[in-house]
Motif scaffolding. Sequence first.
Motif, PDB file in Angstrom:
ATOM      1  N   LEU A  92       0.825  -1.396   0.019  1.00 35.34           N
ATOM      2  CA  LEU A  92       0.008  -0.051  -0.032  1.00 35.34           C
ATOM      3  C   LEU A  92       0.833   1.494  -0.074  1.00 35.34           C
ATOM      4  O   LEU A  92       0.604   2.305  -0.762  1.00 35.34           O
ATOM      5  CB  LEU A  92      -1.020   0.051   1.067  1.00 35.34           C
ATOM      6  CG  LEU A  92      -2.002   0.983   1.266  1.00 35.34           C
ATOM      7  CD1 LEU A  92      -2.804   1.118   0.113  1.00 35.34           C
ATOM      8  CD2 LEU A  92      -2.791   0.834   2.569  1.00 35.34           C
ATOM      9  N   PHE A  93       1.948   1.336   0.765  1.00 31.43           N
ATOM     10  CA  PHE A  93       3.005   2.473   0.898  1.00 31.43           C
ATOM     11  C   PHE A  93       3.577   2.676  -0.395  1.00 31.43           C
ATOM     12  O   PHE A  93       3.338   3.740  -0.907  1.00 31.43           O
ATOM     13  CB  PHE A  93       4.071   2.154   1.934  1.00 31.43           C
ATOM     14  CG  PHE A  93       4.736   3.384   2.134  1.00 31.43           C
ATOM     15  CD1 PHE A  93       4.274   4.394   3.196  1.00 31.43           C
ATOM     16  CD2 PHE A  93       5.946   3.546   1.601  1.00 31.43           C
ATOM     17  CE1 PHE A  93       4.913   5.303   3.305  1.00 31.43           C
ATOM     18  CE2 PHE A  93       6.657   4.541   1.860  1.00 31.43           C
ATOM     19  CZ  PHE A  93       6.397   5.586   2.716  1.00 31.43           C
TER      20      PHE A  93
ATOM     21  N   THR B 217       2.412   1.712  -3.465  1.00 35.09           N
ATOM     22  CA  THR B 217       1.380   2.083  -4.465  1.00 35.09           C
ATOM     23  C   THR B 217       0.973   3.729  -4.222  1.00 35.09           C
ATOM     24  O   THR B 217       1.046   4.515  -5.053  1.00 35.09           O
ATOM     25  CB  THR B 217       0.058   1.229  -4.191  1.00 35.09           C
ATOM     26  OG1 THR B 217       0.389  -0.213  -4.546  1.00 35.09           O
ATOM     27  CG2 THR B 217      -1.056   1.778  -5.149  1.00 35.09           C
ATOM     28  N   ILE B 218       0.964   4.006  -2.954  1.00 30.81           N
ATOM     29  CA  ILE B 218       0.628   5.809  -2.751  1.00 30.81           C
ATOM     30  C   ILE B 218       1.666   6.388  -3.009  1.00 30.81           C
ATOM     31  O   ILE B 218       1.657   7.376  -3.646  1.00 30.81           O
ATOM     32  CB  ILE B 218       0.292   5.746  -1.209  1.00 30.81           C
ATOM     33  CG1 ILE B 218      -0.955   5.000  -0.769  1.00 30.81           C
ATOM     34  CG2 ILE B 218       0.336   7.355  -0.772  1.00 30.81           C
ATOM     35  CD1 ILE B 218      -1.407   4.974   0.669  1.00 30.81           C
TER      36      ILE B 218
ATOM     37  N   LEU C 152       1.342   6.799  -6.787  1.00 34.45           N
ATOM     38  CA  LEU C 152       0.389   7.765  -7.256  1.00 34.45           C
ATOM     39  C   LEU C 152       0.693   9.246  -7.022  1.00 34.45           C
ATOM     40  O   LEU C 152       0.647   9.914  -7.627  1.00 34.45           O
ATOM     41  CB  LEU C 152      -0.870   7.541  -6.399  1.00 34.45           C
ATOM     42  CG  LEU C 152      -1.650   6.094  -6.589  1.00 34.45           C
ATOM     43  CD1 LEU C 152      -2.566   5.820  -5.777  1.00 34.45           C
ATOM     44  CD2 LEU C 152      -1.905   6.208  -8.116  1.00 34.45           C
ATOM     45  N   ILE C 153       1.739   9.224  -5.728  1.00 35.15           N
ATOM     46  CA  ILE C 153       2.016  10.715  -5.516  1.00 35.15           C
ATOM     47  C   ILE C 153       2.789  11.223  -6.606  1.00 35.15           C
ATOM     48  O   ILE C 153       3.088  12.485  -6.969  1.00 35.15           O
ATOM     49  CB  ILE C 153       2.625  10.789  -4.080  1.00 35.15           C
ATOM     50  CG1 ILE C 153       1.663  10.550  -2.982  1.00 35.15           C
ATOM     51  CG2 ILE C 153       3.302  12.130  -3.838  1.00 35.15           C
ATOM     52  CD1 ILE C 153       2.096  10.565  -1.707  1.00 35.15           C
TER      53      ILE C 153
ATOM     54  N   LYS D 246       1.863   0.969 -11.517  1.00 36.20           N
ATOM     55  CA  LYS D 246       0.547   0.891 -10.473  1.00 36.20           C
ATOM     56  C   LYS D 246      -0.317  -0.374 -10.747  1.00 36.20           C
ATOM     57  O   LYS D 246      -0.565  -1.058 -10.060  1.00 36.20           O
ATOM     58  CB  LYS D 246      -0.331   2.105 -10.267  1.00 36.20           C
ATOM     59  CG  LYS D 246      -1.199   2.588 -11.544  1.00 36.20           C
ATOM     60  CD  LYS D 246      -1.555   4.141 -11.182  1.00 36.20           C
ATOM     61  CE  LYS D 246      -2.376   4.580 -12.321  1.00 36.20           C
ATOM     62  NZ  LYS D 246      -1.267   5.242 -13.482  1.00 36.20           N
TER      63      LYS D 246
ATOM     64  N   ALA E 126      -5.592  -2.583   1.663  1.00 36.82           N
ATOM     65  CA  ALA E 126      -5.716  -1.583   2.888  1.00 36.82           C
ATOM     66  C   ALA E 126      -6.431  -2.328   4.081  1.00 36.82           C
ATOM     67  O   ALA E 126      -5.769  -2.044   5.063  1.00 36.82           O
ATOM     68  CB  ALA E 126      -6.536  -0.368   2.424  1.00 36.82           C
TER      69      ALA E 126
ATOM     70  N   PHE F  81       2.623  10.309   5.504  1.00 39.93           N
ATOM     71  CA  PHE F  81       2.258  10.857   4.304  1.00 39.93           C
ATOM     72  C   PHE F  81       1.963  12.513   4.131  1.00 39.93           C
ATOM     73  O   PHE F  81       2.306  13.074   3.413  1.00 39.93           O
ATOM     74  CB  PHE F  81       1.123  10.278   3.580  1.00 39.93           C
ATOM     75  CG  PHE F  81       1.320   8.956   3.164  1.00 39.93           C
ATOM     76  CD1 PHE F  81       1.860   8.555   2.242  1.00 39.93           C
ATOM     77  CD2 PHE F  81       0.878   7.777   3.874  1.00 39.93           C
ATOM     78  CE1 PHE F  81       2.263   7.358   1.632  1.00 39.93           C
ATOM     79  CE2 PHE F  81       1.086   6.544   3.522  1.00 39.93           C
ATOM     80  CZ  PHE F  81       1.914   6.506   2.091  1.00 39.93           C
TER      81      PHE F  81
ATOM     82  N   GLN G  51      -5.933  15.138  -8.687  1.00 41.61           N
ATOM     83  CA  GLN G  51      -5.327  14.156  -7.667  1.00 41.61           C
ATOM     84  C   GLN G  51      -4.520  14.985  -6.427  1.00 41.61           C
ATOM     85  O   GLN G  51      -4.740  14.655  -5.609  1.00 41.61           O
ATOM     86  CB  GLN G  51      -4.362  13.546  -8.498  1.00 41.61           C
ATOM     87  CG  GLN G  51      -4.962  12.566  -9.291  1.00 41.61           C
ATOM     88  CD  GLN G  51      -3.926  11.898 -10.438  1.00 41.61           C
ATOM     89  OE1 GLN G  51      -3.008  12.531 -10.745  1.00 41.61           O
ATOM     90  NE2 GLN G  51      -4.378  10.507 -10.812  1.00 41.61           N
TER      91      GLN G  51
ATOM     92  N   PHE H 201      -5.039  14.583  -2.434  1.00 38.80           N
ATOM     93  CA  PHE H 201      -3.926  14.619  -1.593  1.00 38.80           C
ATOM     94  C   PHE H 201      -3.709  15.603  -0.550  1.00 38.80           C
ATOM     95  O   PHE H 201      -3.781  15.363   0.673  1.00 38.80           O
ATOM     96  CB  PHE H 201      -2.665  14.548  -2.465  1.00 38.80           C
ATOM     97  CG  PHE H 201      -1.507  14.615  -1.708  1.00 38.80           C
ATOM     98  CD1 PHE H 201      -1.122  13.467  -0.901  1.00 38.80           C
ATOM     99  CD2 PHE H 201      -0.631  15.589  -1.580  1.00 38.80           C
ATOM    100  CE1 PHE H 201      -0.020  13.229  -0.282  1.00 38.80           C
ATOM    101  CE2 PHE H 201       0.390  15.386  -0.719  1.00 38.80           C
ATOM    102  CZ  PHE H 201       0.879  14.311  -0.202  1.00 38.80           C
TER     103      PHE H 201
ATOM    104  N   SER I 120      -3.980  14.817   3.519  1.00 37.45           N
ATOM    105  CA  SER I 120      -2.795  14.949   4.176  1.00 37.45           C
ATOM    106  C   SER I 120      -3.171  16.226   5.450  1.00 37.45           C
ATOM    107  O   SER I 120      -2.759  15.969   6.390  1.00 37.45           O
ATOM    108  CB  SER I 120      -1.816  15.606   3.366  1.00 37.45           C
ATOM    109  OG  SER I 120      -1.437  14.728   2.402  1.00 37.45           O
TER     110      SER I 120
END
Length: 187
Positions: A13-14, A16-17, A20-21, A42, A108, A127, A179, A183, A187
Amino acid sequence: RIAMSNKYFRLLLFATILVLIFEGVFRKFFGGMGSVVIYFLKDLLALTGVFMIMTTSISKVGRFIVQKWIFLAIAMIPPISLTATKDPFLLIFGTKQYLLFVVMAVVAYEAFHQMTLKELKRWIFRFTYFVVPTTGLVLLQLNSPETSWINSSVGGDNLSAFAAGGKLRVSSTFSFVSQYCMFLNVS
């Protein structure tokens, strides 16, 4: 089925994020074939999630989500079949977009369901550190000319048509403005 530590789901998951970032800025920087590879990274991570789910023991809730995922796949057969008669490439791309990323809901849940609230907050707080470089890039974008590579689309096109009040709508490290906005909200 093997028992797998939740830390592997958290790592997936980390990763993947992070992809995405930073996908948008890396795709702009590398361009061409490098952009394509980064775009499909991804998908590879989601397929890794499918493999992990299929080969490990997952929780009851995880199995419930998988059951709903299978139901969704079955429900998608008519539109997928219709799409297949029109455009085979769109069939593959659309099916992937609608069905592949549902796996991240299971990933997740498996990553977090045994965490304490304190551990979960700490994991999510990590994050917030990414707000600093993404905001720095926004400042760079706002102070760079519209023709700069940092203000171009992933494909290299000029985005001046998307300006408002003489300022570009910036996306920071992301491929799209929405996106980046999401984010910032998370955050």
